[in-house]
Each structure stands twice: as C-alpha cells, then as structure tokens.
Design a protein around this motif. Structure first.
Motif, PDB file in Angstrom:
ATOM      1  N   ILE A 133     108.450  51.523 -28.588  1.00 46.03           N
ATOM      2  CA  ILE A 133     107.007  51.357 -28.825  1.00 46.03           C
ATOM      3  C   ILE A 133     106.490  51.074 -27.379  1.00 46.03           C
ATOM      4  N   ASP A 134     105.711  52.020 -26.852  1.00 47.86           N
ATOM      5  CA  ASP A 134     105.227  52.027 -25.383  1.00 47.86           C
ATOM      6  C   ASP A 134     103.883  51.540 -24.985  1.00 47.86           C
ATOM      7  N   ILE A 135     103.178  51.248 -26.261  1.00 40.59           N
ATOM      8  CA  ILE A 135     101.545  50.861 -25.850  1.00 40.59           C
ATOM      9  C   ILE A 135     101.314  49.461 -26.867  1.00 40.59           C
ATOM     10  N   ASP A 136     100.462  48.664 -26.401  1.00 39.97           N
ATOM     11  CA  ASP A 136      99.768  47.553 -27.380  1.00 39.97           C
ATOM     12  C   ASP A 136      99.069  48.198 -28.482  1.00 39.97           C
ATOM     13  N   PHE A 137      99.135  47.429 -29.460  1.00 38.35           N
ATOM     14  CA  PHE A 137      98.386  48.012 -30.812  1.00 38.35           C
ATOM     15  C   PHE A 137      97.995  46.954 -31.435  1.00 38.35           C
ATOM     16  N   HIS A 138      96.960  47.073 -32.364  1.00 37.52           N
ATOM     17  CA  HIS A 138      96.491  45.762 -33.300  1.00 37.52           C
ATOM     18  C   HIS A 138      96.257  46.663 -34.577  1.00 37.52           C
ATOM     19  N   PHE A 139      96.610  45.881 -35.626  1.00 42.26           N
ATOM     20  CA  PHE A 139      96.277  46.436 -37.030  1.00 42.26           C
ATOM     21  C   PHE A 139      96.072  45.538 -37.952  1.00 42.26           C
ATOM     22  N   GLY A 140      94.986  45.673 -38.766  1.00 44.91           N
ATOM     23  CA  GLY A 140      94.787  44.668 -39.920  1.00 44.91           C
ATOM     24  C   GLY A 140      93.839  43.494 -39.635  1.00 44.91           C
ATOM     25  N   VAL A 141      93.533  42.872 -40.506  1.00 41.24           N
ATOM     26  CA  VAL A 141      92.688  41.743 -40.406  1.00 41.24           C
ATOM     27  C   VAL A 141      93.290  40.399 -41.120  1.00 41.24           C
ATOM     28  N   VAL A 142      93.034  39.263 -40.354  1.00 39.48           N
ATOM     29  CA  VAL A 142      93.321  38.122 -41.083  1.00 39.48           C
ATOM     30  C   VAL A 142      92.475  37.857 -42.245  1.00 39.48           C
ATOM     31  N   GLY A 143      92.711  37.690 -43.430  1.00 43.29           N
ATOM     32  CA  GLY A 143      91.814  37.342 -44.432  1.00 43.29           C
ATOM     33  C   GLY A 143      92.486  36.939 -45.795  1.00 43.29           C
ATOM     34  N   SER A 144      91.626  36.637 -46.629  1.00 43.61           N
ATOM     35  CA  SER A 144      92.341  36.205 -47.981  1.00 43.61           C
ATOM     36  C   SER A 144      93.761  37.126 -48.524  1.00 43.61           C
ATOM     37  N   GLY A 145      94.765  36.619 -48.420  1.00 46.36           N
ATOM     38  CA  GLY A 145      95.999  37.140 -48.918  1.00 46.36           C
ATOM     39  C   GLY A 145      96.467  38.407 -47.998  1.00 46.36           C
ATOM     40  N   MET A 153      96.992  40.100 -43.542  1.00 47.95           N
ATOM     41  CA  MET A 153      97.518  39.549 -42.504  1.00 47.95           C
ATOM     42  C   MET A 153      97.135  40.510 -41.331  1.00 47.95           C
ATOM     43  N   GLU A 154      97.333  40.446 -40.195  1.00 51.30           N
ATOM     44  CA  GLU A 154      97.109  41.258 -38.894  1.00 51.30           C
ATOM     45  C   GLU A 154      98.373  41.304 -38.058  1.00 51.30           C
ATOM     46  N   VAL A 155      98.769  42.467 -37.380  1.00 47.80           N
ATOM     47  CA  VAL A 155      99.794  42.745 -36.772  1.00 47.80           C
ATOM     48  C   VAL A 155      99.418  43.270 -35.220  1.00 47.80           C
ATOM     49  N   LEU A 156     100.048  42.551 -34.390  1.00 46.19           N
ATOM     50  CA  LEU A 156      99.743  42.948 -32.990  1.00 46.19           C
ATOM     51  C   LEU A 156     100.919  43.334 -32.421  1.00 46.19           C
ATOM     52  N   ILE A 157     101.017  44.365 -31.682  1.00 49.03           N
ATOM     53  CA  ILE A 157     102.488  45.036 -31.323  1.00 49.03           C
ATOM     54  C   ILE A 157     102.368  44.922 -29.599  1.00 49.03           C
ATOM     55  N   HIS A 158     103.458  44.612 -29.256  1.00 48.43           N
ATOM     56  CA  HIS A 158     103.668  44.472 -27.819  1.00 48.43           C
ATOM     57  C   HIS A 158     104.858  45.194 -27.252  1.00 48.43           C
ATOM     58  N   PRO A 159     104.809  46.184 -26.259  1.00 52.46           N
ATOM     59  CA  PRO A 159     106.210  46.651 -25.971  1.00 52.46           C
ATOM     60  C   PRO A 159     106.882  45.698 -25.182  1.00 52.46           C
ATOM     61  N   LYS A 160     108.252  45.627 -25.237  1.00 53.39           N
ATOM     62  CA  LYS A 160     109.124  44.766 -24.601  1.00 53.39           C
ATOM     63  C   LYS A 160     110.319  45.617 -23.989  1.00 53.39           C
ATOM     64  N   LYS A 161     110.041  46.186 -22.613  1.00 49.26           N
ATOM     65  CA  LYS A 161     111.091  47.025 -22.214  1.00 49.26           C
ATOM     66  C   LYS A 161     112.343  46.381 -22.220  1.00 49.26           C
ATOM     67  N   ASN A 162     113.161  47.119 -22.509  1.00 53.31           N
ATOM     68  CA  ASN A 162     114.733  46.965 -22.196  1.00 53.31           C
ATOM     69  C   ASN A 162     115.052  45.726 -22.963  1.00 53.31           C
ATOM     70  N   SER A 163     114.419  45.210 -24.014  1.00 50.57           N
ATOM     71  CA  SER A 163     114.923  44.020 -24.653  1.00 50.57           C
ATOM     72  C   SER A 163     115.889  44.554 -25.718  1.00 50.57           C
ATOM     73  N   ASN A 164     115.809  45.674 -26.305  1.00 50.47           N
ATOM     74  CA  ASN A 164     116.893  46.295 -27.271  1.00 50.47           C
ATOM     75  C   ASN A 164     116.825  45.397 -28.555  1.00 50.47           C
ATOM     76  N   ARG A 204     101.845  46.239 -44.674  1.00 48.55           N
ATOM     77  CA  ARG A 204     101.221  46.198 -43.293  1.00 48.55           C
ATOM     78  C   ARG A 204     102.093  46.525 -42.111  1.00 48.55           C
ATOM     79  N   LEU A 205     103.389  46.134 -42.119  1.00 48.17           N
ATOM     80  CA  LEU A 205     104.149  46.455 -41.052  1.00 48.17           C
ATOM     81  C   LEU A 205     104.431  47.910 -40.858  1.00 48.17           C
ATOM     82  N   TYR A 206     104.821  48.698 -42.005  1.00 50.41           N
ATOM     83  CA  TYR A 206     104.780  50.041 -42.067  1.00 50.41           C
ATOM     84  C   TYR A 206     103.479  50.789 -41.691  1.00 50.41           C
TER      85      TYR A 206
END
Length: 113
Positions: A22-34, A36-47, A97-99
C-alpha cells in the motif's frame, strides 16, 4: 464512580504471501454505534502489517488477534499501519470493514491513474 477509558491494542503480523504494498494514506468508515473506522498508512520496508486498535471493549485481545491475523494472511498486506477506531464492532464487522477498506483503496488508486 469509575470512568471507563479506551483500550489501545497493538499487533504486528507478516503475511504468508505478500501482495503489492500500500503506497497512499487512506481513510474508510465512521466511528459509530457498533461500527469502526480504518486509517491506512504506508510504512515502507517494514515487511509487516501493523495494527493499532482503539476500542472501548476490554478482554477480547485474543479475538482481535485472530481476526487481524486471518485478514493479513488472506489479503497479503504488508508495509502498512492500520489504525482502527472501534465502537463495539463485532468480529464479522471488523473483517468486513478491513476488506472494504482495501477494496476502496484499490478503487481510489485506479481512479488516480
């Protein structure tokens, strides 16, 4: 009266078979009743795939670990940090939500081409 605070969990996993990183930051979802939200951040070379989970629920670390490990193994994600802000989502919703988040991320990447 005892104040209830949020529980922060940290996990790291290596995928059995790696996909494109993954090579870009991304936001998905909303924290609400039952939900969740997912924030995705690339971390180069962490493997590996790292997860920071903030949840009001305690005592379910083993469930989070199983759901997240399965997601990493099936999706092949790596070189990434997922920040999950949970509001009592069930394991099925967490997985969904992850998928959805990586599906939306892939669609957003194709739109930018």
């Amino acid at each position: 009266m005892t104040k209830k605070s949020l529980n922060t969990l940290h996990f790291e996993f290596k995928a059995e078979q790696l996909k494109e990183p993954i090579d870009i930051d991304f936001h998905f979802g909303v924290v609400g009743s039952g939900d969740m939200e997912v924030l995705i951040h690339p971390k180069k070379n962490s493997n590996k795939a790292e997860f920071k989970v903030v949840t009001p629920v305690t005592g379910f670390e083993h469930v989070w670990e199983k759901v997240l490990q399965k997601f990493v193994n099936e999706s092949g994600v790596h070189d990434v940090l997922f920040e999950i802000n949970d509001n009592n989502a069930t394991p099925a919703v967490v997985s969904l939500r992850l998928y959805q988040s990586i599906g939306e991320l892939a669609a957003a990447g194709k739109e930018g081409e």
